[in-house]
Design a protein around this motif. Sequence first.
Motif, mmCIF file in Angstrom:
data_model
loop_
_atom_site.group_PDB
_atom_site.id
_atom_site.type_symbol
_atom_site.label_atom_id
_atom_site.label_comp_id
_atom_site.label_asym_id
_atom_site.label_seq_id
_atom_site.Cartn_x
_atom_site.Cartn_y
_atom_site.Cartn_z
ATOM 1 N N LYS A 87 -6.482 -30.378 -9.395
ATOM 2 C CA LYS A 87 -7.502 -31.303 -8.839
ATOM 3 C C LYS A 87 -7.441 -31.661 -7.228
ATOM 4 C CE LYS A 87 -9.792 -35.779 -9.422
ATOM 5 N NZ LYS A 87 -9.666 -37.294 -10.132
ATOM 6 N N ALA A 88 -6.056 -31.667 -6.637
ATOM 7 C CA ALA A 88 -6.033 -31.903 -5.532
ATOM 8 C C ALA A 88 -6.337 -30.671 -4.615
ATOM 9 C CB ALA A 88 -4.573 -32.220 -5.105
ATOM 10 N N VAL A 89 -6.063 -29.520 -5.253
ATOM 11 C CA VAL A 89 -6.363 -28.124 -4.538
ATOM 12 C C VAL A 89 -7.680 -28.173 -4.394
ATOM 13 C CG1 VAL A 89 -6.300 -25.830 -4.481
ATOM 14 C CG2 VAL A 89 -4.171 -26.971 -4.974
ATOM 15 N N ALA A 90 -8.373 -28.232 -5.678
ATOM 16 C CA ALA A 90 -9.912 -28.099 -5.813
ATOM 17 C C ALA A 90 -10.527 -29.165 -4.771
ATOM 18 C CB ALA A 90 -10.447 -28.496 -7.058
ATOM 19 N N MET A 91 -10.277 -30.195 -4.479
ATOM 20 C CA MET A 91 -10.626 -31.042 -3.799
ATOM 21 C C MET A 91 -10.718 -30.638 -1.928
ATOM 22 S SD MET A 91 -12.050 -33.647 -5.468
ATOM 23 C CE MET A 91 -12.329 -34.941 -4.310
ATOM 24 N N ILE A 92 -9.463 -29.870 -1.796
ATOM 25 C CA ILE A 92 -9.381 -29.142 -0.436
ATOM 26 C C ILE A 92 -10.340 -28.028 -0.475
ATOM 27 C CG2 ILE A 92 -7.869 -28.219 1.083
ATOM 28 C CD1 ILE A 92 -5.809 -29.885 -0.341
ATOM 29 N N VAL A 93 -10.504 -27.120 -1.238
ATOM 30 C CA VAL A 93 -11.050 -25.983 -1.050
ATOM 31 C C VAL A 93 -12.618 -25.963 -1.541
ATOM 32 C CG1 VAL A 93 -9.161 -24.533 -1.324
ATOM 33 C CG2 VAL A 93 -10.412 -25.055 -3.357
ATOM 34 N N ILE A 94 -13.194 -27.025 -2.259
ATOM 35 C CA ILE A 94 -14.483 -26.862 -2.806
ATOM 36 C C ILE A 94 -15.188 -27.971 -1.926
ATOM 37 C CG2 ILE A 94 -16.150 -27.509 -4.576
ATOM 38 C CD1 ILE A 94 -13.811 -26.394 -6.452
ATOM 39 N N HIS A 95 -16.235 -27.757 -1.293
ATOM 40 C CA HIS A 95 -16.914 -28.692 -0.592
ATOM 41 C C HIS A 95 -18.028 -29.337 -1.545
ATOM 42 C CE1 HIS A 95 -19.208 -30.550 2.649
ATOM 43 N NE2 HIS A 95 -20.421 -30.107 2.346
ATOM 44 N N LYS A 96 -18.808 -28.741 -2.261
ATOM 45 C CA LYS A 96 -19.465 -29.506 -3.325
ATOM 46 C C LYS A 96 -19.929 -28.171 -4.341
ATOM 47 C CE LYS A 96 -23.458 -29.662 -0.050
ATOM 48 N NZ LYS A 96 -24.711 -30.588 0.166
ATOM 49 N N ILE A 97 -20.398 -28.909 -5.448
ATOM 50 C CA ILE A 97 -20.910 -27.820 -6.532
ATOM 51 C C ILE A 97 -22.187 -28.288 -6.762
ATOM 52 C CG2 ILE A 97 -20.535 -27.416 -9.027
ATOM 53 C CD1 ILE A 97 -17.451 -28.091 -8.607
ATOM 54 N N LEU A 98 -23.198 -27.433 -6.910
ATOM 55 C CA LEU A 98 -24.554 -27.932 -6.906
ATOM 56 C C LEU A 98 -24.899 -27.207 -8.454
ATOM 57 C CD1 LEU A 98 -26.251 -26.587 -3.568
ATOM 58 C CD2 LEU A 98 -25.559 -28.835 -4.100
ATOM 59 N N ILE A 99 -25.521 -28.215 -9.262
ATOM 60 C CA ILE A 99 -26.078 -27.790 -10.668
ATOM 61 C C ILE A 99 -27.452 -27.970 -10.607
ATOM 62 C CG2 ILE A 99 -25.712 -28.180 -13.095
ATOM 63 C CD1 ILE A 99 -23.075 -29.469 -12.545
ATOM 64 N N ARG A 100 -28.077 -26.687 -10.792
ATOM 65 C CA ARG A 100 -29.687 -26.730 -10.786
ATOM 66 C C ARG A 100 -30.046 -27.139 -12.091
ATOM 67 N NH1 ARG A 100 -28.187 -21.869 -8.134
ATOM 68 N NH2 ARG A 100 -28.133 -22.583 -5.601
ATOM 69 N N ASP A 102 -32.108 -25.278 -14.043
ATOM 70 C CA ASP A 102 -31.710 -24.450 -14.969
ATOM 71 C C ASP A 102 -30.410 -24.129 -15.532
ATOM 72 O OD1 ASP A 102 -30.618 -23.065 -12.917
ATOM 73 O OD2 ASP A 102 -31.945 -21.224 -12.795
ATOM 74 N N GLY A 103 -29.660 -24.594 -15.060
ATOM 75 C CA GLY A 103 -28.152 -24.855 -15.726
ATOM 76 C C GLY A 103 -27.205 -23.919 -14.711
ATOM 77 N N SER A 104 -27.922 -23.232 -13.864
ATOM 78 C CA SER A 104 -26.835 -22.456 -13.094
ATOM 79 C C SER A 104 -26.104 -23.174 -11.971
ATOM 80 C CB SER A 104 -27.768 -21.529 -11.991
ATOM 81 O OG SER A 104 -28.785 -21.992 -11.252
ATOM 82 N N ILE A 105 -25.055 -22.660 -11.532
ATOM 83 C CA ILE A 105 -24.237 -23.602 -10.650
ATOM 84 C C ILE A 105 -23.932 -22.751 -9.513
ATOM 85 C CG2 ILE A 105 -21.716 -24.393 -10.682
ATOM 86 C CD1 ILE A 105 -21.712 -24.759 -13.509
ATOM 87 N N GLN A 106 -23.770 -23.472 -8.433
ATOM 88 C CA GLN A 106 -23.361 -22.928 -7.053
ATOM 89 C C GLN A 106 -22.341 -23.652 -6.406
ATOM 90 O OE1 GLN A 106 -26.590 -22.677 -3.886
ATOM 91 N NE2 GLN A 106 -25.205 -21.677 -2.331
ATOM 92 N N ILE A 107 -21.425 -23.111 -6.210
ATOM 93 C CA ILE A 107 -20.240 -23.828 -5.345
ATOM 94 C C ILE A 107 -20.156 -23.359 -3.975
ATOM 95 C CG2 ILE A 107 -17.690 -23.637 -5.212
ATOM 96 C CD1 ILE A 107 -17.538 -22.820 -8.342
ATOM 97 N N ILE A 108 -20.128 -24.514 -3.263
ATOM 98 C CA ILE A 108 -20.090 -24.094 -1.588
ATOM 99 C C ILE A 108 -18.545 -24.527 -1.296
ATOM 100 C CG2 ILE A 108 -20.928 -25.133 0.559
ATOM 101 C CD1 ILE A 108 -23.455 -25.910 -0.959
ATOM 102 N N TRP A 109 -17.988 -23.642 -0.686
ATOM 103 C CA TRP A 109 -16.475 -23.715 -0.402
ATOM 104 C C TRP A 109 -16.230 -24.242 1.040
ATOM 105 C CZ3 TRP A 109 -13.630 -22.647 -4.568
ATOM 106 C CH2 TRP A 109 -13.914 -21.900 -5.619
ATOM 107 N N ASN A 110 -15.021 -24.613 1.127
ATOM 108 C CA ASN A 110 -14.554 -25.220 2.579
ATOM 109 C C ASN A 110 -13.977 -24.183 3.360
ATOM 110 O OD1 ASN A 110 -15.351 -27.764 2.583
ATOM 111 N ND2 ASN A 110 -13.683 -28.539 1.561
#
Length: 111
Positions: A87-100, A102-110
Amino acid sequence: MERGEINDLKLKIKAIEQQEKQLLDTMLAGGCNDALLAIANQKATQLKQNRLNLYARMEELSSRKEETDVVINLADSWQTADYQRKKAVAMIVIHKILIREDGSIQIIWNL
């Protein structure tokens, strides 16, 4: 493959060092006029540059191998890490997760 290439580079370096020694022995034996000394100096400079280039290539291959080893070690660490560490690693490398809608997901990375 990199290990084999590093060994080949080491052999080439040894051959160059042997040529440099032979050139030095010839120069120290005497009997060289100015023209031969100029050619010998030019050859010595060329051998030195070739040797330095081979050392640089070896360093590049070695650092690439070290980077690969680090990635492998990190992958092993990830497999054995607990939930909190992941979880700590994910908090560092992931900026945000967008869930649309239609159920699709987009991950915006740091990164």
